[in-house]
Motif scaffolding. Structure first.
Motif, PDB file in Angstrom:
ATOM      1  N   LEU A   1     -17.622   2.251  -1.250  1.00 40.75           N
ATOM      2  CA  LEU A   1     -17.398   0.962  -0.596  1.00 40.75           C
ATOM      3  C   LEU A   1     -18.037   0.950   0.787  1.00 40.75           C
ATOM      4  O   LEU A   1     -18.586  -0.062   1.217  1.00 40.75           O
ATOM      5  CB  LEU A   1     -15.893   0.672  -0.494  1.00 40.75           C
ATOM      6  N   ALA A   2     -17.952   2.098   1.471  1.00 41.26           N
ATOM      7  CA  ALA A   2     -18.557   2.182   2.809  1.00 41.26           C
ATOM      8  C   ALA A   2     -20.065   1.953   2.715  1.00 41.26           C
ATOM      9  O   ALA A   2     -20.643   1.272   3.557  1.00 41.26           O
ATOM     10  CB  ALA A   2     -18.262   3.532   3.440  1.00 41.26           C
ATOM     11  N   ALA A   3     -20.688   2.506   1.675  1.00 41.05           N
ATOM     12  CA  ALA A   3     -22.141   2.342   1.504  1.00 41.05           C
ATOM     13  C   ALA A   3     -22.479   0.922   1.075  1.00 41.05           C
ATOM     14  O   ALA A   3     -23.568   0.430   1.334  1.00 41.05           O
ATOM     15  CB  ALA A   3     -22.651   3.327   0.467  1.00 41.05           C
ATOM     16  N   THR A   4     -21.535   0.244   0.410  1.00 43.03           N
ATOM     17  CA  THR A   4     -21.810  -1.094  -0.111  1.00 43.03           C
ATOM     18  C   THR A   4     -21.471  -2.180   0.900  1.00 43.03           C
ATOM     19  O   THR A   4     -22.276  -3.042   1.203  1.00 43.03           O
ATOM     20  CB  THR A   4     -21.020  -1.331  -1.426  1.00 43.03           C
ATOM     21  N   ILE A   5     -20.214  -2.157   1.423  1.00 44.70           N
ATOM     22  CA  ILE A   5     -19.817  -3.256   2.322  1.00 44.70           C
ATOM     23  C   ILE A   5     -19.505  -2.764   3.737  1.00 44.70           C
ATOM     24  O   ILE A   5     -19.000  -3.526   4.555  1.00 44.70           O
ATOM     25  CB  ILE A   5     -18.613  -4.053   1.754  1.00 44.70           C
ATOM     26  N   ALA A   6     -19.755  -1.506   4.027  1.00 44.24           N
ATOM     27  CA  ALA A   6     -19.604  -0.920   5.369  1.00 44.24           C
ATOM     28  C   ALA A   6     -18.164  -0.769   5.840  1.00 44.24           C
ATOM     29  O   ALA A   6     -17.934  -0.382   6.966  1.00 44.24           O
ATOM     30  CB  ALA A   6     -20.409  -1.694   6.410  1.00 44.24           C
ATOM     31  N   VAL A   7     -17.181  -1.112   4.990  1.00 36.04           N
ATOM     32  CA  VAL A   7     -15.788  -0.914   5.397  1.00 36.04           C
ATOM     33  C   VAL A   7     -15.055  -0.129   4.313  1.00 36.04           C
ATOM     34  O   VAL A   7     -14.350  -0.703   3.482  1.00 36.04           O
ATOM     35  CB  VAL A   7     -15.042  -2.255   5.660  1.00 36.04           C
ATOM     36  N   GLY A   8     -15.228   1.190   4.328  1.00 39.43           N
ATOM     37  CA  GLY A   8     -14.607   2.043   3.321  1.00 39.43           C
ATOM     38  C   GLY A   8     -13.098   2.040   3.400  1.00 39.43           C
ATOM     39  O   GLY A   8     -12.408   2.263   2.400  1.00 39.43           O
ATOM     40  N   GLY A   9     -12.572   1.760   4.581  1.00 39.15           N
ATOM     41  CA  GLY A   9     -11.120   1.790   4.793  1.00 39.15           C
ATOM     42  C   GLY A   9     -10.360   0.792   3.947  1.00 39.15           C
ATOM     43  O   GLY A   9      -9.171   0.983   3.674  1.00 39.15           O
ATOM     44  N   PHE A  10     -11.033  -0.256   3.477  1.00 45.38           N
ATOM     45  CA  PHE A  10     -10.359  -1.250   2.643  1.00 45.38           C
ATOM     46  C   PHE A  10      -9.965  -0.654   1.290  1.00 45.38           C
ATOM     47  O   PHE A  10      -9.135  -1.208   0.578  1.00 45.38           O
ATOM     48  CB  PHE A  10     -11.244  -2.479   2.435  1.00 45.38           C
ATOM     49  N   ILE A  11     -10.590   0.461   0.916  1.00 42.52           N
ATOM     50  CA  ILE A  11     -10.196   1.176  -0.304  1.00 42.52           C
ATOM     51  C   ILE A  11      -9.433   2.437   0.111  1.00 42.52           C
ATOM     52  O   ILE A  11      -8.430   2.789  -0.496  1.00 42.52           O
ATOM     53  CB  ILE A  11     -11.438   1.587  -1.139  1.00 42.52           C
ATOM     54  N   GLY A  12      -9.923   3.095   1.159  1.00 42.75           N
ATOM     55  CA  GLY A  12      -9.356   4.382   1.578  1.00 42.75           C
ATOM     56  C   GLY A  12      -7.882   4.301   1.935  1.00 42.75           C
ATOM     57  O   GLY A  12      -7.078   5.106   1.445  1.00 42.75           O
ATOM     58  N   VAL A  13      -7.520   3.319   2.773  1.00 45.98           N
ATOM     59  CA  VAL A  13      -6.122   3.220   3.221  1.00 45.98           C
ATOM     60  C   VAL A  13      -5.187   2.852   2.057  1.00 45.98           C
ATOM     61  O   VAL A  13      -4.213   3.574   1.805  1.00 45.98           O
ATOM     62  CB  VAL A  13      -5.983   2.249   4.419  1.00 45.98           C
ATOM     63  N   PRO A  14      -5.477   1.771   1.295  1.00 47.50           N
ATOM     64  CA  PRO A  14      -4.596   1.484   0.144  1.00 47.50           C
ATOM     65  C   PRO A  14      -4.583   2.636  -0.865  1.00 47.50           C
ATOM     66  O   PRO A  14      -3.555   2.916  -1.474  1.00 47.50           O
ATOM     67  CB  PRO A  14      -5.204   0.229  -0.481  1.00 47.50           C
ATOM     68  N   GLY A  15      -5.715   3.310  -1.039  1.00 53.20           N
ATOM     69  CA  GLY A  15      -5.785   4.447  -1.974  1.00 53.20           C
ATOM     70  C   GLY A  15      -4.848   5.561  -1.549  1.00 53.20           C
ATOM     71  O   GLY A  15      -4.126   6.139  -2.371  1.00 53.20           O
ATOM     72  N   MET A  16      -4.863   5.888  -0.258  1.00 51.27           N
ATOM     73  CA  MET A  16      -3.980   6.949   0.234  1.00 51.27           C
ATOM     74  C   MET A  16      -2.509   6.543   0.110  1.00 51.27           C
ATOM     75  O   MET A  16      -1.634   7.376  -0.107  1.00 51.27           O
ATOM     76  CB  MET A  16      -4.319   7.278   1.699  1.00 51.27           C
ATOM     77  N   ILE A  17      -2.229   5.239   0.243  1.00 49.07           N
ATOM     78  CA  ILE A  17      -0.838   4.774   0.145  1.00 49.07           C
ATOM     79  C   ILE A  17      -0.373   4.758  -1.317  1.00 49.07           C
ATOM     80  O   ILE A  17       0.632   5.368  -1.666  1.00 49.07           O
ATOM     81  CB  ILE A  17      -0.690   3.341   0.751  1.00 49.07           C
ATOM     82  N   TYR A  18      -1.128   4.056  -2.176  1.00 48.32           N
ATOM     83  CA  TYR A  18      -0.630   3.777  -3.532  1.00 48.32           C
ATOM     84  C   TYR A  18      -1.001   4.849  -4.555  1.00 48.32           C
ATOM     85  O   TYR A  18      -0.308   4.994  -5.555  1.00 48.32           O
ATOM     86  CB  TYR A  18      -1.136   2.404  -4.004  1.00 48.32           C
ATOM     87  N   VAL A  19      -2.094   5.571  -4.330  1.00 49.19           N
ATOM     88  CA  VAL A  19      -2.493   6.603  -5.308  1.00 49.19           C
ATOM     89  C   VAL A  19      -1.969   7.978  -4.883  1.00 49.19           C
ATOM     90  O   VAL A  19      -1.435   8.725  -5.703  1.00 49.19           O
ATOM     91  CB  VAL A  19      -4.029   6.637  -5.499  1.00 49.19           C
ATOM     92  N   LEU A  20      -2.121   8.301  -3.601  1.00 51.45           N
ATOM     93  CA  LEU A  20      -1.705   9.638  -3.154  1.00 51.45           C
ATOM     94  C   LEU A  20      -0.251   9.667  -2.677  1.00 51.45           C
ATOM     95  O   LEU A  20       0.396  10.715  -2.713  1.00 51.45           O
ATOM     96  CB  LEU A  20      -2.643  10.146  -2.052  1.00 51.45           C
TER      97      LEU A  20
END
Lengths: 101, 350
Positions: free
Chosen positions: B190-209
């Protein structure tokens, strides 16, 4: 650590970091054209913008941190600690005799 | 010391452009300090609207991003919110995700040209932001003020004992490395595509991890630092960084990021999800408005030029509004929390 400073100490630090930050910015923007050109030569010159932003993040970051402390905008964790140390001496636990029979 | 700058690469700075970059830097920093990412999605198009070439805008933005993330991460580490190990493990797989993301981008660019690439970026924006942002917002509104306990998916994944298991002490999570990899990878993509990887990273760390919102948003700053530094070395070696733009943005963002970090200790934790969800959904609307333009450029639909220009402007204004709304929610909730605190203190004294 900036969070443990009093407002007066933060103000003094803010002035020092602020002056240093202003000096760095004034120096760079006074020679903006040659510096920008040199920093964008690529190759090993890449170290220059990176070193500059590390320096600015320390100096200007120090100014910003002390600015918020001087303005009284601090993290809540600190206040909790202060409250705890203030209230502890007033309430003393009652001494009770216990019998282990 | 009269050196003429290449006018194709470096813009002439005006007072209004300096003020614009400083303010957007401050607001972007505020949001980043609070939710772990943000700002980049406005800064890059913002710089381009001032006449900065795309690559210089991306490079200069990235060069301000990593020192800002570093300062924010140090501040939040002092508050006990950063899980450095989680950030570094995620950053490692995110690095791979970035490389794959760039390869996909290049393949699309080669097959369908610039309009096709822009369409792919915008559709990725809309899809990810609507699905993930919608869920984050729903979760924040569903359980306002609720303590962050491990959500169902994260709890299930944590129970699966698959070697190697990693313990993240600050996050209070023990999970297999194999579940951290896809989250980190998607963050990098996502960071390489839309420059804001945190939009996946933060929810991922919350809901997946299963990390809390506080730890996830704070640890995202470690990922942003690592990825930003790597990206900057690459861009700077190609001579694409305009240090003047970087320093102006940094002047504002270092003020903002610290204020945002302080904010996380003052307001209730659910505010992180509310701010993140709101920004993501509004940015999705903004990017959705850009889709018809690229469809028209590819010849798939016919739209009048006036309408395209109007949608383009509306898209940028809505994007700025998303960031401004995030800042207003953060500052508003900080003010409210402070007021409630001083009221409580007054009751205590009385």
């Amino acid at each position: 650590m900036a969070q443990e400073l009093t407002k007066k100490q933060a103000l003094a630090r803010m002035a020092v970091f602020g002056a240093a930050s202003a000096a760095i910015y004034a120096g760079i923007f006074h020679f903006a054209a040659p510096i920008t050109e040199m920093f964008a030569r690529g190759g090993m010159y890449a170290a220059m913008p990176i070193a500059t932003v590390f320096l600015v993040s320390y100096v200007h970051g120090g100014f910003a941190s002390n600015l918020w402390t001087a303005l009284g905008i601090t993290a809540k964790t600190q206040q909790k600690t202060v409250q705890a140390t203030q209230t502890t001496p007033t309430k003393r636990p009652e001494v009770r005799a216990t019998l282990n029979a | 010391m009269d050196v003429a700058l290449d006018s194709l690469k470096f813009i002439d700075l005006t007072t209004s452009s300096i003020i614009f970059l400083f303010i957007v830097g401050f607001i972007g920093g505020l949001v980043s300090g609070f939710i772990g990412s943000g700002g980049a999605f406005v800064l890059t198009p913002g710089m381009m609207s001032l006449g900065v070439p795309g690559t210089v805008a991306v490079a200069s933005n990235m060069c301000h991003k990593f020192p800002k993330a570093l300062v924010g991460a140090i501040k939040r580490f002092r508050y006990g919110q950063v899980d450095v190990k989680l950030g570094l493990v995620m950053a490692a797989s995110a690095g791979v995700g970035v490389q794959v993301g760039i390869k996909i981008q290049n393949a699309i660019l080669a097959a369908w040209g610039q309009a096709g690439s822009n369409l792919y970026v915008s559709l990725s924006f809309v899809a990810v932001l609507v699905i993930v942002g919608g869920y984050v917002f729903y979760d924040a509104m569903k359980r306002p003020g609720a303590k962050a306990s491990g959500p169902t998916l994260a709890q299930r994944l944590q129970k699966i004992e698959m070697w190697p298991m990693i313990t993240f002490k600050t996050a209070g999570v023990r999970i297999s490395m194999w579940f951290t990899i896809p989250v980190g990878f998607a963050t990098g993509m996502l960071a390489a595509t839309i420059a804001v990887g945190g939009f996946i990273g933060v929810p991922g760390m919350i809901y997946v991890l299963g990390a809390s919102g506080l730890v996830a948003s704070a640890s995202e700053l470690v990922i942003a630092f690592a990825m930003g530094l790597g990206g900057t070395v690459n861009w700077a070696m190609h001579g694409m960084v305009d240090i003047r733009l970087t320093l102006i943005i940094l002047a504002g963002s270092l003020l903002g990021v610290q204020l945002g970090a302080i904010g996380t200790t003052i307001v209730r934790e659910a505010m992180i999800k509310i701010v993140m969800g709101s920004i993501m959904l509004i940015v999705a609307v903004s990017r959705a408005l850009a889709v018809p333009k690229y469809l028209a450029e590819l010849g798939l639909v016919e739209i009048p030029k006036d309408a395209v220009a109007l949608m383009d402007k509306a898209s940028f204004v809505i994007m700025c509004a998303a960031l401004a709304l995030g800042a207003v929610i953060i500052l508003g909730s900080m003010y409210k929390a402070r007021k409630a605190e001083s009221r409580q203190a007054a009751y205590g004294q009385a």
